[in-house]
Design an enzyme around this catalytic site. Structure first.
Site, PDB file in Angstrom:
ATOM      1  N   ARG A   1      -2.265  22.407 -14.893  1.00  0.00           N
ATOM      2  CA  ARG A   1      -1.555  21.348 -15.232  1.00  0.00           C
ATOM      3  C   ARG A   1      -1.796  20.726 -16.724  1.00  0.00           C
ATOM      4  NH1 ARG A   1       0.789  16.452 -11.482  1.00  0.00           N
ATOM      5  NH2 ARG A   1       1.973  15.599 -13.012  1.00  0.00           N
TER       6      ARG A   1
ATOM      7  N   HIS B   1      -0.026  15.913 -26.640  1.00  0.00           N
ATOM      8  CA  HIS B   1       0.119  14.513 -25.928  1.00  0.00           C
ATOM      9  C   HIS B   1      -1.313  13.705 -26.371  1.00  0.00           C
ATOM     10  CE1 HIS B   1       3.665  15.676 -24.040  1.00  0.00           C
ATOM     11  NE2 HIS B   1       3.571  14.602 -23.293  1.00  0.00           N
TER      12      HIS B   1
ATOM     13  N   LYS C   1       3.330  11.721 -11.458  1.00  0.00           N
ATOM     14  CA  LYS C   1       2.411  10.677 -12.404  1.00  0.00           C
ATOM     15  C   LYS C   1       3.198   9.560 -12.597  1.00  0.00           C
ATOM     16  CE  LYS C   1      -0.604  13.996 -15.098  1.00  0.00           C
ATOM     17  NZ  LYS C   1      -0.965  14.111 -16.316  1.00  0.00           N
TER      18      LYS C   1
ATOM     19  N   GLU D   1      10.182  17.564 -25.163  1.00  0.00           N
ATOM     20  CA  GLU D   1       9.399  17.898 -23.971  1.00  0.00           C
ATOM     21  C   GLU D   1       9.821  19.420 -23.624  1.00  0.00           C
ATOM     22  OE1 GLU D   1       6.719  16.169 -22.923  1.00  0.00           O
ATOM     23  OE2 GLU D   1       7.065  14.046 -22.646  1.00  0.00           O
TER      24      GLU D   1
ATOM     25  N   HIS E   1      -0.300  10.395 -27.540  1.00  0.00           N
ATOM     26  CA  HIS E   1      -0.383   9.211 -27.043  1.00  0.00           C
ATOM     27  C   HIS E   1      -1.192   8.046 -27.917  1.00  0.00           C
ATOM     28  CE1 HIS E   1      -0.148  10.875 -22.555  1.00  0.00           C
ATOM     29  NE2 HIS E   1       1.151  10.368 -23.174  1.00  0.00           N
TER      30      HIS E   1
ATOM     31  N   ASN F   1      -0.214  18.964 -21.258  1.00  0.00           N
ATOM     32  CA  ASN F   1      -0.479  17.642 -22.182  1.00  0.00           C
ATOM     33  C   ASN F   1      -0.463  18.135 -23.493  1.00  0.00           C
ATOM     34  OD1 ASN F   1      -1.202  15.896 -20.099  1.00  0.00           O
ATOM     35  ND2 ASN F   1      -3.184  16.788 -19.742  1.00  0.00           N
TER      36      ASN F   1
ATOM     37  N   GLU G   1      -4.309  18.077 -11.657  1.00  0.00           N
ATOM     38  CA  GLU G   1      -4.714  18.623 -13.051  1.00  0.00           C
ATOM     39  C   GLU G   1      -6.148  18.896 -13.181  1.00  0.00           C
ATOM     40  OE1 GLU G   1      -2.596  16.071 -16.095  1.00  0.00           O
ATOM     41  OE2 GLU G   1      -4.240  16.173 -17.055  1.00  0.00           O
TER      42      GLU G   1
ATOM     43  N   ARG H   1       0.833  -1.209  -0.001  1.00  0.00           N
ATOM     44  CA  ARG H   1      -0.013  -0.092   0.039  1.00  0.00           C
ATOM     45  C   ARG H   1       0.864   1.252  -0.058  1.00  0.00           C
ATOM     46  NH1 ARG H   1      -3.032  -2.461   4.134  1.00  0.00           N
ATOM     47  NH2 ARG H   1      -4.793  -3.830   3.045  1.00  0.00           N
TER      48      ARG H   1
ATOM     49  N   HIS I   1       8.619   8.088 -27.299  1.00  0.00           N
ATOM     50  CA  HIS I   1       7.452   9.261 -26.805  1.00  0.00           C
ATOM     51  C   HIS I   1       7.644  10.677 -27.360  1.00  0.00           C
ATOM     52  CE1 HIS I   1       4.646  10.860 -23.818  1.00  0.00           C
ATOM     53  NE2 HIS I   1       5.588  11.777 -23.422  1.00  0.00           N
TER      54      HIS I   1
ATOM     55  N   LYS J   1       8.217  22.967 -14.823  1.00  0.00           N
ATOM     56  CA  LYS J   1       7.261  21.840 -14.409  1.00  0.00           C
ATOM     57  C   LYS J   1       6.810  22.017 -13.146  1.00  0.00           C
ATOM     58  CE  LYS J   1       5.607  17.219 -15.306  1.00  0.00           C
ATOM     59  NZ  LYS J   1       5.688  15.797 -15.802  1.00  0.00           N
TER      60      LYS J   1
HETATM   61  N1  LIG Z   1       5.328  10.534 -15.549  1.00  0.00           N
HETATM   62  C1  LIG Z   1       5.492  11.556 -16.270  1.00  0.00           C
HETATM   63  O1  LIG Z   1       5.172  12.752 -15.816  1.00  0.00           O
HETATM   64  C2  LIG Z   1       6.143  11.422 -17.804  1.00  0.00           C
HETATM   65  C3  LIG Z   1       6.431  12.579 -18.306  1.00  0.00           C
HETATM   66  C4  LIG Z   1       7.107  12.265 -19.978  1.00  0.00           C
HETATM   67  C5  LIG Z   1       7.318  11.090 -20.406  1.00  0.00           C
HETATM   68  N2  LIG Z   1       6.887  10.043 -19.445  1.00  0.00           N
HETATM   69  C6  LIG Z   1       6.837   8.629 -20.114  1.00  0.00           C
HETATM   70  O2  LIG Z   1       8.441   8.491 -20.226  1.00  0.00           O
HETATM   71  C7  LIG Z   1       8.412   7.476 -21.184  1.00  0.00           C
HETATM   72  C8  LIG Z   1       9.613   7.581 -22.027  1.00  0.00           C
HETATM   73  O3  LIG Z   1      10.828   7.001 -21.410  1.00  0.00           O
HETATM   74  P1  LIG Z   1      11.766   6.368 -22.391  1.00  0.00           P
HETATM   75  O4  LIG Z   1      11.276   4.831 -22.603  1.00  0.00           O
HETATM   76  O5  LIG Z   1      11.957   7.133 -23.689  1.00  0.00           O
HETATM   77  O6  LIG Z   1      12.746   6.384 -21.651  1.00  0.00           O
HETATM   78  P2  LIG Z   1      13.458   5.227 -20.781  1.00  0.00           P
HETATM   79  O7  LIG Z   1      13.559   5.415 -19.401  1.00  0.00           O
HETATM   80  O8  LIG Z   1      13.147   3.841 -21.315  1.00  0.00           O
HETATM   81  O9  LIG Z   1      15.164   5.164 -21.294  1.00  0.00           O
HETATM   82  C9  LIG Z   1      15.323   5.349 -22.952  1.00  0.00           C
HETATM   83  C10 LIG Z   1      16.599   4.521 -22.856  1.00  0.00           C
HETATM   84  O10 LIG Z   1      17.603   5.210 -22.494  1.00  0.00           O
HETATM   85  C11 LIG Z   1      18.643   4.161 -21.772  1.00  0.00           C
HETATM   86  N3  LIG Z   1      19.409   5.108 -20.870  1.00  0.00           N
HETATM   87  C12 LIG Z   1      19.005   5.700 -19.718  1.00  0.00           C
HETATM   88  N4  LIG Z   1      19.697   6.554 -19.130  1.00  0.00           N
HETATM   89  C13 LIG Z   1      20.749   6.222 -20.032  1.00  0.00           C
HETATM   90  C14 LIG Z   1      22.304   6.914 -19.829  1.00  0.00           C
HETATM   91  N5  LIG Z   1      22.398   7.788 -18.923  1.00  0.00           N
HETATM   92  N6  LIG Z   1      23.037   6.393 -20.782  1.00  0.00           N
HETATM   93  C15 LIG Z   1      22.817   5.572 -21.730  1.00  0.00           C
HETATM   94  N7  LIG Z   1      21.571   4.987 -21.943  1.00  0.00           N
HETATM   95  C16 LIG Z   1      20.606   5.448 -21.100  1.00  0.00           C
HETATM   96  C17 LIG Z   1      17.697   3.409 -21.285  1.00  0.00           C
HETATM   97  O11 LIG Z   1      18.158   1.910 -20.966  1.00  0.00           O
HETATM   98  C18 LIG Z   1      16.648   3.219 -22.385  1.00  0.00           C
HETATM   99  O12 LIG Z   1      16.720   2.234 -23.293  1.00  0.00           O
HETATM  100  C19 LIG Z   1       7.137   7.214 -22.047  1.00  0.00           C
HETATM  101  O13 LIG Z   1       6.348   6.178 -21.758  1.00  0.00           O
HETATM  102  C20 LIG Z   1       6.464   8.457 -21.317  1.00  0.00           C
HETATM  103  O14 LIG Z   1       4.808   8.143 -21.374  1.00  0.00           O
HETATM  104  C21 LIG Z   1       6.251  10.286 -18.264  1.00  0.00           C
HETATM  105 ZN   LIG Z   2       5.356  13.653 -22.388  1.00  0.00          ZN
END
Ligand SMILES: NC(=O)c1ccc[n+]([C@@H]2O[C@H](COP(=O)([O-])OP(=O)(O)OC[C@H]3O[C@@H](n4cnc5c(N)ncnc54)[C@H](O)[C@@H]3O)[C@@H](O)[C@H]2O)c1
Ligand SMILES: [Zn+2]
Length: 243
Positions: free
Chosen positions: A135, A142, A37, A79, A146, A139, A131, A15, A156, A121
């Site tokens: 906030r 997005h 988030k 972003e 999305h 988006n 939101e 939890r 992304h 941010k």
């Molecule tokens: N929660 C939020 O507010 C928010 C905001 C924006 C994006 N997102 C989410 O983030 C996700 C995108 O993340 P992603 O998948 O592109 O990133 P990820 O975290 O998967 O990283 C991308 C790649 O980079 C590699 N990597 C990470 N750090 C490294 C470093 N220092 N040196 C070498 N390689 C490195 C990782 O192994 C991975 O292969 C999306 O799903 C999106 O929805 C969330």
């Molecule tokens: Zn985003």
């Protein structure tokens, strides 16, 4: 992706246990690790399961970016461009005078850019954590982004860039936004796409499942001008026409 999963698991395990983030990608530093988030994608649907729960701490070390692959630099800049477009015209102008290569060579400029985005941010999230209002502007790009990200296996940042280009054109049509060409040029300057030959019916189907949708209209982020976003209620039928 790692911050989302970590935050989600920590939020539901027993939890909820406390957690903190040490972002290692540009995208995580400027955006994903801030705001609490924590979402998991299900099939083609983005962030279908998740929580809003804040980390106890964030720890930044820009040195991690030394090994970041070029594709992930582009990913993060989407972003950054989003933040500039919705809230920060001076940053938009700085981005126009820089490039991925220039930021890679100028550590001070890069650190300042990351700090500026993190603070931008943070300020929005502190104002409106759940939101209800301000906030929503984060988006920008997005809604369509999305709806195409998983389906076409895009990064992304690539999906968001295509979504921002769509939203900019829509802003031009609906509220006479004049900066669409400049925004599209900036997106391209950071080696990101502005269009995609996507399946509009499928995208519309996914878009209707977006959490932001309410009845037959949807809150959609448009640009009034560069550096100033507005959230408008747009009928779904109009969105479908423009897709
Ligand atoms: N929660 C939020 O507010 C928010 C905001 C924006 C994006 N997102 C989410 O983030 C996700 C995108 O993340 P992603 O998948 O592109 O990133 P990820 O975290 O998967 O990283 C991308 C790649 O980079 C590699 N990597 C990470 N750090 C490294 C470093 N220092 N040196 C070498 N390689 C490195 C990782 O192994 C991975 O292969 C999306 O799903 C999106 O929805 C969330
Ligand atoms: Zn985003």
């Amino acid at each position: 992706m790692v911050t989302d999963i970590t935050g989600y698991v920590a939020s539901v395990y027993m939890r909820g246990i406390s957690f903190g983030f040490v972002p290692t990608t540009l995208l995580a530093m400027v955006d994903a690790c801030i705001g609490g988030k924590n979402g998991i994608d299900v099939g083609d649907y983005k962030n279908m399961v998740g929580t809003i729960n804040q980390p106890d701490f964030l720890l930044y070390d820009v040195g991690f970016l030394k090994t970041l692959p070029h594709s992930q630099w582009r990913n993060g800049f989407a972003e950054v461009i989003k933040h500039a477009a919705i809230k920060d015209l001076p940053m938009f102008k700085e981005l126009e005078n820089f490039s991925i290569l220039k930021y890679g060579k100028n550590k001070i400029a890069l650190q300042n850019l990351i700090r500026r985005n993190a603070l931008l941010k943070t300020k929005v999230v502190q104002q409106d954590e759940f939101e209800k209002d301000e906030r929503r502007k984060l988006n920008f790009g997005h809604t369509l982004g999305h709806a195409i990200e998983k389906q076409y296996d895009l990064l992304h940042g690539e999906a968001v860039s295509i979504g921002m280009a769509f939203a900019a054109r829509l802003s031009h049509q609906l509220i006479a936004f004049k900066g669409a060409d400049r925004l599209l040029s900036l997106i391209e300057q950071y080696e990101l796409p502005t269009q995609l030959d996507y399946d509009a019916d499928k995208a519309f189907d996914l878009l209707q499942h977006d959490k932001k949708q309410e009845s037959n209209w949807m809150n959609f982020v448009l640009l009034e001008k560069l550096g100033k976003a507005t959230v408008e209620k747009i009928p779904l039928s109009i969105l479908r026409n423009y897709l």
